[in-house]
Design a protein around this motif. Sequence first.
Motif, mmCIF file in Angstrom:
data_model
loop_
_atom_site.group_PDB
_atom_site.id
_atom_site.type_symbol
_atom_site.label_atom_id
_atom_site.label_comp_id
_atom_site.label_asym_id
_atom_site.label_seq_id
_atom_site.Cartn_x
_atom_site.Cartn_y
_atom_site.Cartn_z
ATOM 1 N N THR A 504 0.846 -1.184 0.000
ATOM 2 C CA THR A 504 0.000 0.000 0.000
ATOM 3 C C THR A 504 0.885 1.239 0.000
ATOM 4 O OG1 THR A 504 -0.068 0.068 2.419
ATOM 5 C CG2 THR A 504 -1.773 -1.241 1.298
ATOM 6 N N ARG A 505 0.259 2.391 -0.116
ATOM 7 C CA ARG A 505 1.031 3.634 -0.071
ATOM 8 C C ARG A 505 1.769 3.759 1.257
ATOM 9 N NH1 ARG A 505 1.027 8.839 1.560
ATOM 10 N NH2 ARG A 505 1.809 10.409 0.074
ATOM 11 N N ARG A 506 1.126 3.328 2.340
ATOM 12 C CA ARG A 506 1.755 3.376 3.660
ATOM 13 C C ARG A 506 3.004 2.496 3.696
ATOM 14 N NH1 ARG A 506 1.516 0.257 8.346
ATOM 15 N NH2 ARG A 506 1.636 1.421 10.322
ATOM 16 N N ASP A 507 2.914 1.294 3.147
ATOM 17 C CA ASP A 507 4.069 0.393 3.127
ATOM 18 C C ASP A 507 5.228 1.009 2.346
ATOM 19 O OD1 ASP A 507 2.589 -1.444 4.560
ATOM 20 O OD2 ASP A 507 1.938 -2.547 2.770
ATOM 21 N N LEU A 571 2.117 5.695 12.176
ATOM 22 C CA LEU A 571 1.314 6.008 11.002
ATOM 23 C C LEU A 571 0.019 5.199 11.028
ATOM 24 C CD1 LEU A 571 3.867 6.235 8.046
ATOM 25 C CD2 LEU A 571 2.709 8.088 9.246
ATOM 26 N N VAL A 573 -3.104 2.965 9.950
ATOM 27 C CA VAL A 573 -3.279 1.928 8.942
ATOM 28 C C VAL A 573 -4.290 2.413 7.911
ATOM 29 C CG1 VAL A 573 -4.000 -0.451 8.523
ATOM 30 C CG2 VAL A 573 -2.752 0.146 10.616
ATOM 31 N N GLU A 574 -3.986 2.173 6.633
ATOM 32 C CA GLU A 574 -4.857 2.644 5.577
ATOM 33 C C GLU A 574 -6.161 1.854 5.544
ATOM 34 O OE1 GLU A 574 -2.787 2.458 1.916
ATOM 35 O OE2 GLU A 574 -1.603 4.244 2.277
ATOM 36 N N THR A 575 -7.244 2.564 5.301
ATOM 37 C CA THR A 575 -8.542 1.924 5.080
ATOM 38 C C THR A 575 -8.687 1.639 3.596
ATOM 39 O OG1 THR A 575 -9.490 3.142 6.936
ATOM 40 C CG2 THR A 575 -11.025 2.137 5.360
ATOM 41 N N ARG A 576 -8.948 0.390 3.274
ATOM 42 C CA ARG A 576 -9.013 0.006 1.867
ATOM 43 C C ARG A 576 -10.233 0.611 1.190
ATOM 44 N NH1 ARG A 576 -8.069 -6.177 0.841
ATOM 45 N NH2 ARG A 576 -8.129 -5.317 -1.266
ATOM 46 N N SER A 577 -10.047 0.994 -0.041
ATOM 47 C CA SER A 577 -11.141 1.560 -0.834
ATOM 48 C C SER A 577 -12.209 0.502 -1.085
ATOM 49 C CB SER A 577 -10.596 2.064 -2.179
ATOM 50 O OG SER A 577 -11.663 2.374 -3.048
#
Length: 614
Positions: A504-507, A571, A573-577
């Motif tokens: 992901t962008r975060r990774d 940071l 965690v991203e929420t998936r679209s």
Amino acid sequence: MSTDAETAPEEHIKTQPSPIDAPSTEISAKAVPGRQSAGYRSALTRLKDKVTTRNGWLGDYDFVWLCAPSLPFTKAAARKSPPFYALHADLPLVLAIICGFQHALAMLAGLITPPIIFASALNLPGDLQAYMISASLIACGILSLVQMSRFPLPGGYYIGTGLITVVGTSFATLSTAFAIFGTMYANGTCPVTVNADGTTTQGPCPDAYGYLLGTSLICSFLEMGMSFVPVRILRRIFPPLVTGTVIVMIGMSLIGSSGAPNWAGGSNDCMGRPTTGIFELCPTIFAPKPLPWGSPQFMGLGFLSFITIVLTELFGSPFLKNASIIVGLVVGCIVAGACGYIDGSSIQTAPAITFLWVHTFKIRVYPPAILPMLAVYISLAMEAIGDITASAEVSRVEVEGLEFDSRIQGGVLSDGLGGFFSALFTVTPLSIFAQNNGVIAITRCANRGAGRWCCFFIILFGVLGKISGVFLAIPNPVLGGVTTFLFASVVASGIRVLSYLPWTRRDRFIVAAAFSFGVADLLVPSFWTYLFAGVTNASAGLQGFLSSISIILTTPFLIAGIVALVLNLILPVETRSPYETEAEVPAPGTDAYAVDPEAQPMDPEAPLEKHIGA
């Protein structure tokens, strides 16, 4: 996803006994006096059958398959895979000895490399260098036996994994040790001589090694304490995002600081090509055929060892493929000896028999090294979790649940205890070796009997002092060509761990930030050197703290690991679209992950298990 195991005949697999039946037999034999003697008679009968029958010696294993060379570019006749010998299966003696010897060969190059590099970095005399190799072999053999065992402790805890889990001198310590040794030479703890042309020569400094041992001893308690933290919490703090970054930087650092320099002639002061002094030529002017650093003769010797590893992988039998590093060393040494590059004095002066504590070091604590060594032990715990997971997978035991968690707990605790006792054994911290999982996958033998024979051979190699002298006589280019490949395989293992990320962008952000510090440190070694140059008249305590920070900043894998760890914790965690589907994220085991069977060995006949951790 179907596997070969679904169609494999049942009699072709040596299954493990029921986990319920085995303990009940042991209890009844102890509880009923009348059965105790019967149990002993039964054990003696099994031992007699083991040593007096063909089945006890050979079983039904296909030894031809194990030793037959590969013929590339041809379609070889299909061969039936040999049987799989599980953890508690009845293992034939010959197979146990052969597999144990193969395990020993697979880990031998990794065991001798760190002590050789430590001794070279500190310019220690030949007798100390030979002893350090022997001590490393003996300590690793003894502590591997502990790791393979599964000693119960009060409270449901354990020591050891109960698997073929071998340990060796950790490569993670090398980069940190180089920074510690550099600080000691810079502040006068270790002697430095100024040559007539203005260059400097570092003198022998066994005290620096004693400081490293003492600091390692007290820092080992951190990993012991981590072993009692629930495994799920450890996985949350140290996910593959962090562990993969650390492993990649460890391998890259070792290639730049040891592998490639030795390939070109030596990683000591001769690398600077001084015009005077004993290091004017490599490895020194007293060598049988000294040459300037980077000479084509040195480069050719290193390439010969390297290409031998490639050819062994191409043509070698399964047995030789697991010992390809040793094959590369042997071929390189034969050619180097024929060309006159080998100095046999180390073999002549090495004792016939040796053991621990023949030489000792003054064990003391170096305060500036405490923080860096604590970080090293955290990385060792991360490495242990991933390697134990791989060992459990390839051994066909559970990789989830309470039993698996207890193996992780016991393995990390044994790893910490290994760091404590290895310091008493005059050896730097130990870590679990991952390459032996590849031996289990290829030989299809996960029985601990093979592991115990491996420990026997490793201890034997250490006790026979002349063998250490032989290892010490290996020319730097030969060693460099082999270790460059060895360290590059560490990088590949780190990339394999990172491949489990969904990216992901975060990774990508966290990995990029970590590599910003780690790679900059690696490519520009003086990047942080002058950070505290303006601090004057600092107290002893402040100076020690600043030295600790400097060691961490100048060790690429430590600073990269810390950045990855902190960013991963802070940071969100991203929420998936909602427009994303599960199909967009590749699953473990698919081609998108390109799992390396040597780095993450999976038996082709074993059922596909869920990959966990590193």
